[in-house]
Enzyme design. Structure first.
Site, short mmCIF file in Angstrom:
data_model
loop_
_atom_site.label_atom_id
_atom_site.label_comp_id
_atom_site.label_asym_id
_atom_site.label_seq_id
_atom_site.Cartn_x
_atom_site.Cartn_y
_atom_site.Cartn_z
CD GLU A 820 -2.88 -1.27 2.33
OE1 GLU A 820 -2.75 -0.42 3.24
OE2 GLU A 820 -3.74 -2.16 2.35
CD GLU A 922 -5.00 -8.06 0.56
OE1 GLU A 922 -5.84 -7.52 1.32
OE2 GLU A 922 -3.82 -7.70 0.54
#
Length: 950
Positions: A820, A922
């Site tokens: 991220e 995910e």
């Protein structure tokens, strides 16, 4: 499998080495100067007739289009055979004439055989380039550079060997031109085949290393030839030793396939047989026997093509047909410039012998070699330099063409002055510039006019070789020489020839200035923006043939807006809409432009984004699905922050697809990409076919990776393990590898849980991703690292990455190195802007087989998040790549609320331009939905037939 299996690396490299040899002897078309004087004397030709013979030779290249067409229909050995036979006959007849074994043929007949000799190399080059680029698809640049470089050296190779062994005997030189290419091509016919490209990172790294070796050998050959040429006259023994050493160096690349063959032969039998599933070659053993999958007629009948092209004049960088290219000023600038560059350069090569004699030199072979050797350096260096600067600084390639054109004019001026040594300097300058024009014009044409019709566009440009030879060599040089000779009683004395060629040099210098292609530097500013690595070009279908009635390309001023707005009529609930448009801004360097949809009852705040730039067009692609029909809607394009920028648009398109059409298209692609037809024959132990046998097919494994996160509760839980292994073949540890789980307190490192989970996935042959090494979000990092000093934090992260990667080397197929990083930058704030670069560099160094990912959220899920738009993601990837990061994977977390499949598809299409693996890492649907609604949304994402089980 034998060490020289037809599909083994040794066989592939043996084929490439023979290809190098073919290119090293395929420059026979440039050696006319070495025997032109003998032809002139034997056939009693005027200079104009001699020059026209060289034009006939170059006209053979104009028929290269035949080889290009044939290459799509005939195997490479056949193409090579045609070229070798044609060259054997063409140069063989010339040898018969020069050696006086037959009487000189009629002038027209000699023109035909000259043309055959010239055309032969186009067949050789086509077969070699097409096959080698297919065999080394991920190393096309090195392949092209090496092969073209050896073509540039071939003239000097032929000339110097003949000079060393045969004292410049033109008859023996022609024997070499006829026989040597024929024999070398026959060798290549045996070994050169299309072979599957490298399938692992190790093989690709090895390929790069071997290309480097061959490149170094090419430079050694060039310097060796140059040293022989500049050291003057040599004795017979010295010349023979020189020729022998040259042949040894030319043969030395054979050591690469020999090394690979021996390496395969002595490889220990105990070498591990099991590796990561994704690292194994998964081609079917019946790959060459299976047929293309048969798609049901109904699917083929009803599927609509989802990419479309509008009938409009394309802009630079888009795909051009030949007619569209011919209508552009840029094409003719490139054409005329190429004509003036290669046409005049070819004239020097064809007439170097006559020019040297006319200017008072007795040995002219050195000038022929000079142009060849320095042409080699011009090719190999300009290709590398232009590629380096277009990636590092966005410098358009035409600037190198423009510079070479001016430098070539300077070279001709020096030769026209005819001062002592001017022919040496001039031949070097012309050789370099000629090499630059050949090497740089090729990618320039593809960048300006696209690749779809590039073969035809390229062949039209190559027509400049015979055309330039005819204009500058046949008409200019020959006409001027003969016209002045006719006014002199003796005809063609040395002083007269010198005066004539000085005039020729002046005219060619003027031609180079006229053909200056500096304007392409400005006109390719669009190409610079579009092709610069920071903004990859999505080059799929963009626009539709006819814009539907519901799309009106008008600017709506009714609401006093200053941004482009489209009126959309009669949008239907449930349809998928794909939208695209080219965008440019004027009053800002760059801006994030967002497409939004305003309807009667609701709004879609973002259906696509693009980072638009000033001075070049950027491609926005997006889409949407409606939950209710709309009679009248507005599609707005505006700056995401609401700033008032001058936004220009071009070639907008909107295309609807019903749910059924969308699904049929999916099924078609599944049939094509993920299924193959298999024919099963059943027989008894004696080989007799059994009729009516009943066959049961049971799938025992899946190649397509489909996985899930697993938690530590799977350890020792047979029910959980059974449930997982029946459904998935890929896994990722949910939290157990994260830093706060493995080292909750400083120095207390504990890998017990991950080790036990790894035993489970190993035992069940499940591929596993490593998630993650670092997490840029400080709230998700161990709290004890937040207050460390910079030196202590640097020590902690170094130990973290070294211990993690060393312990699990080659265990995980992927690693999310820094998670991220578009939304957070904790480590870069604390450790400097290069922190992430060092993370990736260290990870690759410790485990070079692992695929390193950049993992992020809100990239495919939505375009509302300005931190993680598709262009922002791409820019960050390229920034890391430019910093030296080995980045091989694109990771998208995929945390969906309401999935938007057309937008997902548009984003994935644009990301695909990077040429990397793309994984949804995910995937989940918001818990705000019921179980049934979650199932519906999973199916909307594309996970068809998804079922919820407790």
């Amino acid at each position: 499998m034998g060490m020289l299996s037809p599909t083994s690396p040794p066989a592939k490299w043996l084929g490439f080495v023979t290809a190098v040899w073919v290119q090293a002897i395929s420059g026979n078309n440039y050696t006319f100067s070495n025997y032109s004087d003998a032809l002139k004397s034997l056939m009693a030709l005027t200079q104009l007739q001699l020059n026209n013979l060289s034009v006939a030779k170059d006209v053979g290249k104009a028929f290269g289009l035949l080889a290009g067409i044939a290459s799509d229909r005939l195997p490479s050995p056949v193409i090579l055979l045609i070229g070798s036979i044609e060259g054997f006959v063409g140069y063989g007849v010339q040898w018969l004439v020069v050696s006086r074994r037959i009487q000189p043929l009629p002038y027209w007949a000699m023109c035909i055989f000259m043309c055959m000799g010239g055309n032969s190399t186009t067949w050789m080059n086509t077969a070699i380039l097409v096959t080698c680029i297919r065999n080394f698809r991920k190393n096309r640049g090195p392949v092209s550079g090496i092969l073209k470089g050896y073509v540039g050296l071939s003239t000097a190779i032929f000339t110097d060997i003949c000079s060393a062994l045969f004292a410049d005997d033109p008859a023996k030189f022609l024997v070499m031109l006829a026989v040597i290419p024929f024999v070398v091509c026959l060798t290549a016919i045996i070994f050169l085949r299309e072979i599957p490209p490298s399938s692992t990172a190790t093989e690709e790294n090895d390929d790069t290393k071997y290309f480097g070796i061959i490149n170094v050998l090419a430079v050694v050959i060039a310097l060796y030839l140059l040293a022989f040429d500049v050291t003057g006259a040599h004795g017979r023994l010295f010349s023979q030793v020189f020729a022998a050493v040259l042949l040894v160096i030319l043969a030395s690349p054979i050591s690469i396939p020999i090394y690979l063959a021996l390496k395969n032969l002595i490889r220990p039998c105990s070498e591990p047989k099991t590796m990561d599933i994704e690292r194994n070659v998964t081609e079917s053993l019946l790959a060459k026997e299976v047929k293309e999958p048969v798609v049901e007629a109904e699917v083929e009948k009803n599927v609509e093509v989802m990419e479309f092209v509008e009938k409009r004049r394309p802009v630079l960088g888009e795909e051009h047909t030949i007619i569209e290219a011919l209508k552009t000023l840029d094409f003719w600038i490139l054409f005329v410039s190429f004509l003036c560059g290669v046409g005049t350069g070819l004239t020097v090569m064809n007439n170097m012998g006559q020019m040297g004699l006319a200017l008072g030199y007795t040995d002219v072979s050195i000038f022929v070699s000079f142009t060849s050797i320095w042409g080699f350096f011009g090719r190999i260096l300009s290709g590398w330099v232009s590629e380096y600067f277009i990636k590092r600084a966005g410098t358009p390639r035409p600037i190198w063409n423009a510079a070479s054109q001016i430098l070539m004019a300077v070279g001709y001026t020096i030769m026209a002055i005819a001062m002592p040594g001017s022919l040496y300097v001039g031949s070097i300058v012309v050789g370099i510039c000629y090499g630059v024009r050949i090497a740089v014009s090729v990618p320039t044409a593809s960048e300006l006019f696209g690749l779809k019709y590039y073969g035809l566009i390229y062949n039209i440009l190559i027509l400049n070789l015979p055309l330039g030879s005819f204009l500058f060599s046949g008409l200019l040089a020959g006409f001027l020489y003969d016209s002045e000779a006719s006014r002199t009683a003796g005809g063609g004395n040395t002083c007269l020839g010198a005066h004539c060629y000085r005039l020729v040099f002046v005219v060619m210098a003027i031609a180079c200035i006229i053909g200056f292609d500096g304007p392409l530097y400005d006109s390719s500013a669009y190409t610079q923006c579009k092709l610069h690595p920071e903004e990859p070009l999505y080059n799929g279908g963009i626009l539709k043939d006819q814009v539907p009635n519901f799309l009106q390309s008008i600017l709506d001023n009714g609401d006093q807006v200053s941004y482009p707005t489209f009126l959309l009529q009669n949008l239907t609930e449930g349809n998928r809409y794909c939208f695209s448009v080219w965008i440019k801004i004027k009053n800002a360097d760059s801006a994030l432009v967002r497409a939004s949809l305003v309807m009667e009852e609701t709004n879609l705040s973002c259906i696509g984004t693009v980072i638009a730039k000033q001075g070049c067009w950027s491609f926005l692609k997006g889409g949407f699905v409606l939950t209710s029909s709309s009679r009248l809607s507005k599609l707005n394009l505006q700056d995401s922050a609401g700033r008032d920028y001058n936004i220009e648009i071009a070639s907008a398109s909107l295309q609807p697809f019903t749910k059924e059409q969308w699904g049929l298209n999916q099924q078609t692609k599944i049939y094509k990409e993920r299924k193959r037809a298999v024919i099963i024959h059943v027989s008894d132990r004696n080989g007799a076919k059994l009729q009516g046998a009943e066959i049961t097919v049971e799938q025992v494994s899946k190649d397509f990776p489909f996985g899930s996160a697993i938690a530590k509760t799977i350890i020792g839980n047979s029910h959980y393990q059974k449930w997982f292994t029946e459904r998935f073949n890929a896994a990722v540890f949910e939290n157990e590898l994260k830093w706060d789980a493995t080292e909750p307190k400083p120095g207390q490192v504990n890998y017990t849980i991950p080790d036990q989970m790894l035993e489970f996935v190993r035992a069940n042959q499940i591929i596993t991703r490593g998630h993650n090494i670092f997490w840029e979000n400080p709230k998700s990092s161990p709290q004890w690292i937040l207050n460390l000093s910079s030196p202590d934090l640097q020590s902690a992260v170094t130990y973290r990455i070294e211990s993690r990667m060393s312990r699990y080397k080659e265990e995980f197929i992927h690693w999310d190195v820094s998670n991220e990083m578009l939304h957070f930058d904790f480590y870069e704030q604390r450790l400097g802007p290069n922190a992430t670069l060092l993370f990736f560099e260290k990870a690759h160094q410790i485990d070079p087989l692992a695929t390193l990912f950049m993992n992020e959220y809100n990239v495919v899920e939505t375009c509302d998040d300005v931190n993680s738009t598709v262009d922002t993601y791409i820019s960050r990837m390229i920034e890391l790549k430019k910093g030296g990061v080995t980045m091989d994977g694109i990771g998208h977390q995929g945390h969906f609320n309401v999935p938007n499949p057309p937008l997902m598809r548009a984003i994935l299409d644009k990301l695909a331009t990077l040429g990397l693996l793309i994984w949804l890492t995910e995937v989940d649907v918001s818990k705000q939905f019921s179980k049934a609604s979650q199932v519906r949304e999973y199916n909307r994402i594309g996970l068809d037939n998804f079922r919820y089980t407790s």
